[in-house]
Write an enzyme that holds these catalytic residues in place. Sequence first.
Site, PDB file in Angstrom:
ATOM      1  N   THR A  86       0.852  -1.191   0.000  1.00  0.00           N
ATOM      2  CA  THR A  86       0.000   0.000   0.000  1.00  0.00           C
ATOM      3  C   THR A  86       0.889   1.242   0.000  1.00  0.00           C
ATOM      4  O   THR A  86       1.916   1.279   0.678  1.00  0.00           O
ATOM      5  CB  THR A  86      -0.915   0.000   1.242  1.00  0.00           C
ATOM      6  N   THR A  87       0.468   2.257  -0.741  1.00  0.00           N
ATOM      7  CA  THR A  87       1.272   3.492  -0.840  1.00  0.00           C
ATOM      8  C   THR A  87       0.559   4.634  -0.114  1.00  0.00           C
ATOM      9  O   THR A  87      -0.609   4.512   0.262  1.00  0.00           O
ATOM     10  CB  THR A  87       1.497   3.861  -2.316  1.00  0.00           C
ATOM     11  N   ALA A 110       7.065  -1.843   0.249  1.00  0.00           N
ATOM     12  CA  ALA A 110       7.583  -1.367  -1.031  1.00  0.00           C
ATOM     13  C   ALA A 110       6.482  -0.623  -1.759  1.00  0.00           C
ATOM     14  O   ALA A 110       5.350  -1.098  -1.831  1.00  0.00           O
ATOM     15  CB  ALA A 110       8.046  -2.548  -1.885  1.00  0.00           C
ATOM     16  N   ALA A 111       6.831   0.545  -2.264  1.00  0.00           N
ATOM     17  CA  ALA A 111       5.875   1.288  -3.078  1.00  0.00           C
ATOM     18  C   ALA A 111       5.739   0.652  -4.452  1.00  0.00           C
ATOM     19  O   ALA A 111       4.787   0.932  -5.180  1.00  0.00           O
ATOM     20  CB  ALA A 111       6.332   2.734  -3.216  1.00  0.00           C
ATOM     21  N   ASN A 112       6.700  -0.201  -4.791  1.00  0.00           N
ATOM     22  CA  ASN A 112       6.668  -0.829  -6.110  1.00  0.00           C
ATOM     23  C   ASN A 112       7.399  -2.163  -6.029  1.00  0.00           C
ATOM     24  O   ASN A 112       8.566  -2.210  -5.653  1.00  0.00           O
ATOM     25  CB  ASN A 112       7.351   0.086  -7.136  1.00  0.00           C
ATOM     26  N   PHE A 113       6.704  -3.239  -6.349  1.00  0.00           N
ATOM     27  CA  PHE A 113       7.285  -4.568  -6.213  1.00  0.00           C
ATOM     28  C   PHE A 113       7.871  -5.111  -7.507  1.00  0.00           C
ATOM     29  O   PHE A 113       8.266  -6.272  -7.549  1.00  0.00           O
ATOM     30  CB  PHE A 113       6.235  -5.550  -5.684  1.00  0.00           C
ATOM     31  N   HIS A 145      -0.646   7.023 -13.882  1.00  0.00           N
ATOM     32  CA  HIS A 145      -1.340   5.853 -13.332  1.00  0.00           C
ATOM     33  C   HIS A 145      -2.819   5.944 -13.677  1.00  0.00           C
ATOM     34  O   HIS A 145      -3.336   7.022 -13.966  1.00  0.00           O
ATOM     35  CB  HIS A 145      -1.198   5.778 -11.806  1.00  0.00           C
ATOM     36  N   HIS A 146      -3.486   4.804 -13.536  1.00  0.00           N
ATOM     37  CA  HIS A 146      -4.929   4.713 -13.781  1.00  0.00           C
ATOM     38  C   HIS A 146      -5.716   5.715 -12.917  1.00  0.00           C
ATOM     39  O   HIS A 146      -5.248   6.143 -11.851  1.00  0.00           O
ATOM     40  CB  HIS A 146      -5.405   3.286 -13.500  1.00  0.00           C
ATOM     41  N   LYS A 149      -6.191   5.536  -8.929  1.00  0.00           N
ATOM     42  CA  LYS A 149      -5.098   5.598  -7.937  1.00  0.00           C
ATOM     43  C   LYS A 149      -5.285   6.835  -7.069  1.00  0.00           C
ATOM     44  O   LYS A 149      -5.442   7.952  -7.569  1.00  0.00           O
ATOM     45  CB  LYS A 149      -3.735   5.622  -8.630  1.00  0.00           C
ATOM     46  N   GLY A 155       4.428   6.657  -4.870  1.00  0.00           N
ATOM     47  CA  GLY A 155       5.558   6.352  -3.988  1.00  0.00           C
ATOM     48  C   GLY A 155       6.828   6.115  -4.796  1.00  0.00           C
ATOM     49  O   GLY A 155       7.925   6.504  -4.388  1.00  0.00           O
TER      50      GLY A 155
HETATM   51  N1  LIG Z   1       3.663  -1.775  -4.208  1.00  0.00           N
HETATM   52  C1  LIG Z   1       3.219  -2.038  -5.448  1.00  0.00           C
HETATM   53  O1  LIG Z   1       3.915  -2.664  -6.268  1.00  0.00           O
HETATM   54  C2  LIG Z   1       1.820  -1.586  -5.803  1.00  0.00           C
HETATM   55  C3  LIG Z   1       1.259  -1.926  -7.039  1.00  0.00           C
HETATM   56  C4  LIG Z   1      -0.072  -1.549  -7.294  1.00  0.00           C
HETATM   57  C5  LIG Z   1      -0.774  -0.837  -6.330  1.00  0.00           C
HETATM   58  N2  LIG Z   1      -0.185  -0.496  -5.148  1.00  0.00           N
HETATM   59  C6  LIG Z   1      -0.897   0.179  -4.063  1.00  0.00           C
HETATM   60  O2  LIG Z   1      -1.626  -0.844  -3.374  1.00  0.00           O
HETATM   61  C7  LIG Z   1      -2.812  -0.293  -2.813  1.00  0.00           C
HETATM   62  C8  LIG Z   1      -4.014  -1.119  -3.303  1.00  0.00           C
HETATM   63  O3  LIG Z   1      -4.078  -1.039  -4.717  1.00  0.00           O
HETATM   64  P1  LIG Z   1      -5.270  -1.745  -5.508  1.00  0.00           P
HETATM   65  O4  LIG Z   1      -4.991  -1.447  -6.941  1.00  0.00           O
HETATM   66  O5  LIG Z   1      -5.457  -3.147  -5.062  1.00  0.00           O
HETATM   67  O6  LIG Z   1      -6.513  -0.873  -4.994  1.00  0.00           O
HETATM   68  P2  LIG Z   1      -8.063  -1.273  -4.949  1.00  0.00           P
HETATM   69  O7  LIG Z   1      -8.418  -2.135  -6.113  1.00  0.00           O
HETATM   70  O8  LIG Z   1      -8.786   0.010  -4.738  1.00  0.00           O
HETATM   71  O9  LIG Z   1      -8.176  -2.178  -3.638  1.00  0.00           O
HETATM   72  C9  LIG Z   1      -8.064  -1.691  -2.351  1.00  0.00           C
HETATM   73  C10 LIG Z   1      -8.883  -2.631  -1.495  1.00  0.00           C
HETATM   74  O10 LIG Z   1      -8.594  -2.369  -0.123  1.00  0.00           O
HETATM   75  C11 LIG Z   1      -9.788  -2.640   0.564  1.00  0.00           C
HETATM   76  N3  LIG Z   1      -9.750  -2.069   1.912  1.00  0.00           N
HETATM   77  C12 LIG Z   1      -9.933  -0.790   2.306  1.00  0.00           C
HETATM   78  N4  LIG Z   1      -9.813  -0.706   3.652  1.00  0.00           N
HETATM   79  C13 LIG Z   1      -9.543  -1.962   4.085  1.00  0.00           C
HETATM   80  C14 LIG Z   1      -9.312  -2.529   5.361  1.00  0.00           C
HETATM   81  N5  LIG Z   1      -9.341  -1.796   6.493  1.00  0.00           N
HETATM   82  N6  LIG Z   1      -9.085  -3.858   5.438  1.00  0.00           N
HETATM   83  C15 LIG Z   1      -9.060  -4.653   4.340  1.00  0.00           C
HETATM   84  N7  LIG Z   1      -9.271  -4.146   3.105  1.00  0.00           N
HETATM   85  C16 LIG Z   1      -9.500  -2.822   2.982  1.00  0.00           C
HETATM   86  C17 LIG Z   1     -10.860  -2.050  -0.301  1.00  0.00           C
HETATM   87  O11 LIG Z   1     -12.102  -2.608   0.031  1.00  0.00           O
HETATM   88  P3  LIG Z   1     -13.446  -1.691  -0.050  1.00  0.00           P
HETATM   89  O12 LIG Z   1     -13.579  -1.317  -1.480  1.00  0.00           O
HETATM   90  O13 LIG Z   1     -14.482  -2.618   0.479  1.00  0.00           O
HETATM   91  O14 LIG Z   1     -13.164  -0.498   0.843  1.00  0.00           O
HETATM   92  C18 LIG Z   1     -10.403  -2.482  -1.689  1.00  0.00           C
HETATM   93  O15 LIG Z   1     -10.943  -3.741  -2.057  1.00  0.00           O
HETATM   94  C19 LIG Z   1      -2.826   1.178  -3.233  1.00  0.00           C
HETATM   95  O16 LIG Z   1      -2.241   1.936  -2.182  1.00  0.00           O
HETATM   96  C20 LIG Z   1      -1.917   1.218  -4.466  1.00  0.00           C
HETATM   97  O17 LIG Z   1      -1.311   2.476  -4.665  1.00  0.00           O
HETATM   98  C21 LIG Z   1       1.101  -0.866  -4.888  1.00  0.00           C
END
Ligand SMILES: NC(=O)c1ccc[n+]([C@@H]2O[C@H](COP(=O)([O-])OP(=O)(O)OC[C@H]3O[C@@H](n4cnc5c(N)ncnc54)[C@H](OP(=O)(O)O)[C@@H]3O)[C@@H](O)[C@H]2O)c1
Length: 239
Positions: A86-87, A110-113, A145-146, A149, A155
Amino acid sequence: MVTVQRSMRIVIVGDGKMGRAVAALARGRGHTLHAVIGGAENAGGRALTAERLAGAEVAVEFTRPEAVVTNLERLVEAGIPTVTGTTGWQDDLSRVAELVERRGGALLHAANFSLGVHLFLRAAHDLAHRFAARAGFDAFILEEHHAAKLDAPSGTARQLQARMREADDARPFPITSVRAGATPGTHLVAYDGPYERVTLAHEARSRDGFAAGALAAAEWLPGHPGVHTVEDMLFGEGG
Ligand SMILES: NC(=O)c1ccc[n+]([C@@H]2O[C@H](COP(=O)([O-])OP(=O)(O)OC[C@H]3O[C@@H](n4cnc5c(N)ncnc54)[C@H](OP(=O)(O)O)[C@@H]3O)[C@@H](O)[C@H]2O)c1
């Protein structure tokens, strides 16, 4: 199916795009999903109880900036090694790191894996070093990004800027963020001069690259107490 050395019991926290991508890869690599905990059942981290987590060997957390810190606190207090992608929570990192150290826990963030991005960050540092004494070029960072985001700049863009400033403290390396469409993530560095432009870019083609990196981190983290970055895993501590 690819067989891994040892199947693990993994908790996925966050059932969004990334959580689902990690879950699919984990199943494919022969791991067991101990639980998949979505947002609806986990307001304020209430689903992350010792009972629910008992028997889990590692957690992978991909949620939202406003949820991640509480989730990490709960997971660390329950003694579960945790990988988070998560970022948007870097201001709270030192507080979470202090808890991890106090509890003897393990956290990898990691902000990016993606592997390519970490090689790209190193190449950008080298590029900044080579341009450091060359006047006549403006340098900038562009990230796309999409539309969904939530945080900006990304990050990864912040990391990129910090790396380039380490190599050249005379340039600010301003970041421009675009949030539109469906792209999983593009980062570009440009040096623009009157007669030419030099660019270096990383373009993620799908979320699976991030999911594979997060799963590799989950396989690596147990047995490595402390707070780690993805670079520690890829290149060794301080490598
Ligand atoms: N590090 C990396 O390589 C990388 C790559 C891509 C994305 N990211 C980051 O990863 C994060 C998630 O990205 P995503 O694309 O998966 O977003 P997403 O599709 O919006 O998914 C986020 C999920 O988190 C859930 N959530 C919110 N609060 C929660 C809680 N307290 N407990 C459990 N689940 C909860 C949401 O559920 P509800 O809809 O029910 O609230 C939603 O299903 C973002 O911060 C993004 O920037 C990082």
